[in-house]
Design a protein around this motif. Structure first.
Motif, short mmCIF file in Angstrom:
data_model
loop_
_atom_site.label_atom_id
_atom_site.label_comp_id
_atom_site.label_asym_id
_atom_site.label_seq_id
_atom_site.Cartn_x
_atom_site.Cartn_y
_atom_site.Cartn_z
N MET A 96 13.21 11.35 -28.59
CA MET A 96 14.31 12.31 -28.68
C MET A 96 14.20 13.19 -29.92
SD MET A 96 16.07 11.87 -25.94
CE MET A 96 14.61 11.31 -25.05
N HIS A 97 13.58 12.67 -30.97
CA HIS A 97 13.42 13.46 -32.20
C HIS A 97 12.29 14.48 -32.09
CE1 HIS A 97 16.14 10.86 -34.57
NE2 HIS A 97 15.66 9.88 -33.82
N CYS A 98 11.56 14.43 -31.00
CA CYS A 98 10.42 15.34 -30.81
C CYS A 98 10.77 16.52 -29.91
CB CYS A 98 9.24 14.58 -30.22
SG CYS A 98 8.66 13.20 -31.22
N GLY A 99 12.07 16.76 -29.70
CA GLY A 99 12.49 17.90 -28.91
C GLY A 99 12.96 17.55 -27.51
N ALA A 100 13.08 16.27 -27.19
CA ALA A 100 13.49 15.87 -25.84
C ALA A 100 14.97 15.54 -25.76
CB ALA A 100 12.67 14.66 -25.39
N HIS A 101 15.73 15.93 -26.78
CA HIS A 101 17.14 15.52 -26.83
C HIS A 101 17.94 16.03 -25.64
CE1 HIS A 101 18.76 19.49 -28.02
NE2 HIS A 101 17.56 19.65 -28.55
N GLU A 102 17.51 17.14 -25.02
CA GLU A 102 18.26 17.67 -23.88
C GLU A 102 18.22 16.73 -22.68
OE1 GLU A 102 17.00 21.59 -22.98
OE2 GLU A 102 17.63 22.43 -24.90
N ILE A 150 21.23 4.31 -29.58
CA ILE A 150 22.30 5.32 -29.67
C ILE A 150 22.67 5.56 -31.13
CG2 ILE A 150 24.75 5.67 -29.24
CD1 ILE A 150 24.46 4.69 -26.51
N GLY A 151 22.74 4.47 -31.90
CA GLY A 151 23.06 4.62 -33.32
C GLY A 151 22.04 5.47 -34.05
N ASP A 152 20.78 5.31 -33.73
CA ASP A 152 19.74 6.14 -34.35
C ASP A 152 19.94 7.60 -33.99
OD1 ASP A 152 17.01 6.53 -35.63
OD2 ASP A 152 16.64 7.24 -33.58
N TRP A 153 20.22 7.87 -32.73
CA TRP A 153 20.40 9.26 -32.31
C TRP A 153 21.65 9.88 -32.94
CZ3 TRP A 153 19.48 8.17 -26.38
CH2 TRP A 153 18.12 7.90 -26.19
N MET A 154 22.74 9.12 -33.02
CA MET A 154 23.99 9.68 -33.53
C MET A 154 24.01 9.83 -35.05
SD MET A 154 26.90 7.90 -31.11
CE MET A 154 28.16 9.06 -31.65
N ARG A 160 22.55 15.93 -33.11
CA ARG A 160 23.47 14.85 -32.76
C ARG A 160 24.87 15.33 -32.41
NH1 ARG A 160 22.29 14.38 -38.18
NH2 ARG A 160 24.02 14.76 -39.64
N THR A 161 25.32 16.41 -33.05
CA THR A 161 26.69 16.87 -32.76
C THR A 161 26.83 17.37 -31.33
OG1 THR A 161 26.13 19.04 -33.68
CG2 THR A 161 27.18 17.45 -35.16
N ASP A 162 25.72 17.80 -30.71
CA ASP A 162 25.80 18.28 -29.33
C ASP A 162 26.03 17.14 -28.34
OD1 ASP A 162 25.24 20.78 -30.32
OD2 ASP A 162 23.08 20.66 -29.93
N HIS A 163 25.74 15.93 -28.76
CA HIS A 163 25.80 14.80 -27.83
C HIS A 163 26.82 13.74 -28.25
CE1 HIS A 163 22.18 16.41 -25.98
NE2 HIS A 163 21.62 16.48 -27.16
N GLU A 164 27.60 14.03 -29.29
CA GLU A 164 28.59 13.05 -29.76
C GLU A 164 29.54 12.63 -28.66
OE1 GLU A 164 30.71 14.49 -33.09
OE2 GLU A 164 29.32 13.67 -34.58
N LEU A 193 29.12 5.67 -38.70
CA LEU A 193 29.49 7.01 -38.21
C LEU A 193 30.70 7.55 -38.97
CD1 LEU A 193 29.10 6.48 -34.35
CD2 LEU A 193 27.63 7.84 -35.83
N GLY A 194 31.65 6.66 -39.29
CA GLY A 194 32.81 7.10 -40.06
C GLY A 194 32.43 7.55 -41.45
N VAL A 195 31.59 6.77 -42.11
CA VAL A 195 31.12 7.15 -43.45
C VAL A 195 30.36 8.46 -43.41
CG1 VAL A 195 29.61 6.48 -45.35
CG2 VAL A 195 31.05 4.76 -44.24
N GLN A 196 29.50 8.61 -42.41
CA GLN A 196 28.72 9.85 -42.28
C GLN A 196 29.61 11.05 -42.07
OE1 GLN A 196 24.85 10.34 -39.79
NE2 GLN A 196 26.48 10.98 -38.42
N HIS A 197 30.64 10.90 -41.23
CA HIS A 197 31.54 12.03 -40.97
C HIS A 197 32.32 12.41 -42.24
CE1 HIS A 197 33.94 14.58 -38.24
NE2 HIS A 197 34.94 14.31 -39.07
#
Length: 669
Positions: A96-102, A150-154, A160-164, A193-197
Motif C-alpha cells: 500500500m505504501h508503493c502507490g496501491a492505496h486506492e 490497518i494500524g500501519d496504514w492509518m 491515510r486521511t483519505d481512508h480514515e 491514533l489519538g496521540v497522532q491526531h
C-alpha cells in the motif's frame, strides 16, 4: 515440493540481489501473478514472502504495477488456510505504501453512490468486502494481523486521511472482540491514533487542552447512583484525539451501521449494534445532531431479541451524553395514538433506557448540557427536575397507553417504572406516586384488572398470595416487578405498604378527575388503594368512600365493582366518618346486595357495613338515620330464597349491631 523450492530460490535471489533486482522486477512480478493462483498453500506462502522482499528493496518504484499486484493477491485474503491469509496481509501491508492505496476501496467493497459501473448493465457486478470477512475471521491470529496492518496504514500511510472513515470502523469493532489479544491491539491502536491526531492538530486543540483538560470531562460520567457504567473494554474516558477522530468520521459511517442493524443475518445485526455502542462512547455529546436518526433506529431494533440488550446500552449512552430535550421530543412524539402499538412499545423501551442513562442534573435543566454547566448542578435546585420528569409522566399517563389492548405496550410501561426506580431512585422517588399509578394502570390494562378467579391482578401485587405467573399476562408480571422495585426504592417491605404510604397522593388525581373522564384503569387504581393495608387517614377515608360509591355503579368499574363495594378499608378505620359518608357507604352497598344476595362480595360488603356502624366510625345520629333504611334491605336478604346461610347470619348480626347502636341513642327532649 518442486514448486515450493523454486519459489524459495526466487525469494533468496530477490533478497540477495537487493537493488540489483530492479532490472528483473517485471519478470518477478509476472511470476508472482501466476504463483498466487497455485493450489498449494506452501507455494502461496513463498509467493507472499517474495512480495514482501520485492516491496522492501524496490519501494515506490513498484508504483506502476502496485495496484495490479494488490488485485492479484487480494483473493487470497479469503483463502481457507489461516497462515495464507496472514501471509497475504503482510505482503499487502507494505504494498500500500508503493502507490496501491486506492485498492483499499476494493477491499472494503466501496461503491460510489452516484456512479454505476457499465459492467452492471450487462452482467453481475459483485464486490467482496474482504475487510469485513477478516474482522470476523475465525482465527485470532488473522484478526490480530489485520489490526496491525490497518494500524500501519492509518499511522504511516501518506494518504491515510483519505481512508480514515473506511478503516476506523474495523478498529472500533475490534475493541469488543472476543479475544483479549485483539482487544489490546485495537485499544493500543486507538491510543496511538489519538496521540497522532493531537500532534497533527496541536494548534487547533491547544486552547481545548489548556482550558478543558482531560479530567474536566470526567464529571460527565457521574458518581454514586448517577455513575454511568461504560461498556467493555472502556475503563475511563477515551482521550481527546480519539474522540475527535471518531466524531469527524461518524457522518460517513452512521448510515451503513444503522442499515446493518436491520440485516437478515443475526450476527451482522449484533456486531453493528455493538459497533454503534462503542462509537457512542467516543462521540459523547456530538451525537446530538444524529439523535433523531439514532432514536428511530433504536425503536425499530428494540423488537429484535438479538440486539435488544445492546440497543438498551446505546440508549443509556444517548441519555447521558445528549440533552434530554433533544431525545424527549423524538420519543414522546412516537407515543401518540397516531402510531402503531409496536412503534409505541419501542418508543417506551428506548425512553426507559434513556431515562436510566440521564443524569439527575441534566433532567433538571434540559436546555443546558453537562459541558456547558461545567459539572455543576443547575440553578434552582430540584425544581427543574420536576419539569422534565413531569413532562415524561404526563405523556405516559395517556389513557390510550395505559389502557391499550396491546399487552406488550403495557408491559413495557411497567418495565419503564421498574428501571427508573431500580437504577435512578434519587431522581424518581419524588414521583413515586405517579409511577405507582402508571404501573397499576398499565398492569390492569383495558379491562381494569387481571382476573384470577374473583380477584384482580393488582390485588395479587398487594397480597402476594397468588403468583402472577398464573395469570399468563406479561403486563401483570411486569407490574409486579415494577411495584416491588418501587417498594424497595421507597423503603417499604412490600408493594402493599408502598401503596398505603402513597395513598393520599394516589387519591389526589382521582379526586380531581371528572366522572365522565374516568377509565377502567383509573377504577383499578382506586380498588388497589382501597385494598391497601393499614388504616387510612380521616381525609383519605372520606375520599375513598365518596369515590368508591360514585364510581362503583359506572360501566368503567365493571371489572372491579365487587372490590369497590366491599369497602375493605372500613374495617381498619380508627377515626370517625362524616355522617353523610356513612349514609353514602350504606346506601351504595345494601341496595345492591339486597337485590342479589348470592353475589360473591355480599359477606365482605356486610362486614364493611357492620364496621361502618362501629361507635369509633359512626356517630349516634348517623346510626339513627341508618335505622330507617337498613332494616328493609336486611329483611330482603333474609327473605330471599337464594341467600346462603352464612349471609343470613351476617345480616342478622348487622341487624343486631344496629339495634345496639339505636339503644345508645340519647332520649328526645
Amino acid at each position: 515440493e518442486i514448486r515450493v523450492k523454486l519459489h524459495a530460490l526466487l525469494r533468496w535471489l530477490l533478497d540477495s540481489a537487493e537493488m540489483g533486482i530492479s532490472a528483473y522486477a517485471s519478470d518477478a512480478v509476472e511470476i508472482m501473478e501466476f504463483t498466487v493462483e497455485d493450489s498449494h498453500a506452501d507455494v502461496l506462502l513463498e509467493a507472499c514472502g517474495c512480495l514482501e522482499v520485492l516491496v522492501t528493496h524496490l519501494g515506490r518504484r513498484l508504483q506502476p504495477v502496485s495496484k495490479k499486484l494488490a488485485w492479484t493477491f487480494m483473493p487470497n485474503l479469503t483463502h481457507k488456510r489461516a497462515r495464507v491469509r496472514v501471509a497475504t496481509l503482510r505482503g499487502l501491508r507494505g504494498l500500500m505504501h508503493c502507490g496501491a492505496h486506492e485498492t483499499i476501496l476494493d477491499m472494503v467493497a466501496f461503491r460510489h453512490p452516484n456512479l454505476v459501473p457499465i459492467k452492471a448493465f450487462y452482467g453481475e457486478d459483485q464486490k467482496v468486502n474482504y475487510f469485513g470477512k477478516l474482522i470476523t475471521d475465525g482465527s485470532v491470529q488473522v484478526r490480530v494481523e489485520f489490526i496491525r496492518v490497518i494500524g500501519d496504514w492509518m499511522t504511516t500511510l501518506i494518504e491515510r486521511t483519505d481512508h480514515e472513515s473506511r478503516l476506523l470502523p474495523f478498529v472500533i469493532s475490534a475493541l469488543t472482540d472476543e479475544a483479549d489479544l485483539v482487544q489490546r491491539e485495537a485499544a493500543e491502536l486507538m491510543e496511538r491514533l489519538g496521540v497522532q491526531h493531537e500532534k497533527e492538530h496541536e494548534k487547533e486543540l491547544k486552547s481545548t487542552l489548556y482550558y478543558m483538560p482531560e479530567h474536566f470531562g470526567e464529571d460527565l460520567y457521574g458518581k454514586g447512583e448517577d455513575a454511568l457504567p461504560l461498556p467493555p473494554p472502556f475503563n475511563g474516558r477515551p482521550r481527546l484525539g480519539a474522540r475527535i477522530l471518531v466524531k469527524n468520521n461518524f457522518n460517513m459511517v452512521v448510515n451503513p451501521v444503522i442499515g446493518e442493524m436491520s440485516s437478515w443475518q443475526v450476527e451482522l445485526r449484533a456486531k453493528a449494534a455493538v459497533l454503534l455502542r462503542t462509537m457512542l462512547v467516543y462521540l459523547e455529546d456530538n451525537a446530538t445532531q444524529h439523535v433523531q436518526q439514532l432514536c428511530l433506529a433504536f425503536i425499530s431494533a428494540s423488537k429484535d431479541d438479538a440486539v435488544v440488550q445492546q440497543v438498551g446500552e446505546c440508549c443509556r449512552l444517548v441519555g447521558r451524553f445528549v440533552r434530554p430535550g433533544e431525545w424527549l421530543g423524538v420519543l414522546l412524539d412516537r407515543l401518540g395514538p397516531a402510531h402503531e402499538a409496536n412503534v409505541r412499545a419501542g418508543a417506551v423501551y428506548v425512553l426507559a433506557h434513556c431515562l436510566t442513562g440521564a443524569s439527575k442534573d441534566s433532567m433538571g435543566n434540559a436546555n443546558v448540557s453537562e459541558s456547558e454547566r461545567g459539572g455543576e448542578a443547575p440553578s434552582g435546585g430540584g425544581g427543574g427536575a420536576e419539569d422534565k420528569c413531569g413532562e415524561v409522566l404526563a405523556a405516559l399517563a395517556e389513557p390510550s397507553l395505559t389502557g391499550s389492548a396491546d399487552t406488550a405496550l403495557r408491559a413495557m410501561l411497567c418495565k419503564l417504572v421498574e428501571l427508573c426506580m431500580r437504577q435512578k431512585p434519587g431522581t424518581w422517588t419524588p414521583h413515586a406516586a405517579q409511577l405507582a399509578g402508571l404501573a397499576l394502570r398499565a398492569g390492569g390494562g383495558a379491562s381494569g384488572s387481571i382476573s384470577i378467579g374473583a380477584g384482580g391482578g393488582a390485588a395479587v401485587v398487594l397480597a402476594g398470595a397468588v403468583g402472577v405467573e398464573a395469570v399468563g399476562d406479561r403486563a401483570a408480571k411486569a407490574m409486579k416487578a415494577a411495584m416491588n422495585a418501587l417498594a424497595a426504592a421507597t423503603g417499604h417491605a412490600t408493594a402493599g405498604e408502598a401503596v398505603a404510604a402513597l395513598r393520599g397522593e394516589l387519591l389526589a388525581p382521582l379526586r380531581a378527575l371528572p366522572i365522565k373522564s374516568w377509565h377502567a384503569a383509573d377504577a383499578a387504581v382506586l380498588a388497589v388503594v382501597a385494598e391497601a393495608p393499614g388504616a387510612p387517614t380521616q381525609a383519605d377515608a372520606a375520599v375513598l368512600v365518596q369515590l368508591a360509591a360514585l364510581v362503583a355503579e359506572r360501566p368503567v368499574a365493571a371489572a372491579v365493582r365487587a372490590r369497590l363495594l366491599a369497602f375493605p378499608f372500613v374495617t381498619c378505620l380508627v377515626a370517625p366518618l362524616a355522617d353523610d359518608d356513612v349514609a353514602l357507604l350504606l346506601g351504595a352497598v345494601l341496595p345492591v346486595i339486597a337485590a342479589n344476595p348470592s353475589v360473591a362480595f355480599v359477606r365482605p360488603a356486610l362486614a364493611a357495613a357492620a364496621a361502618a356502624l362501629d361507635p369509633l366510625v359512626c356517630s349516634a345520629a348517623a346510626a339513627a338515620a341508618a335505622a330507617e333504611t337498613i332494616p328493609r334491605c336486611l329483611a330482603a336478604i333474609l327473605e330471599h330464597d337464594m341467600s346462603p346461610a352464612l349471609v343470613r347470619a351476617d345480616a342478622a348480626a348487622l341487624l343486631g349491631a344496629l339495634a345496639t347502636r339505636c339503644r345508645e341513642r340519647p332520649p328526645l327532649p
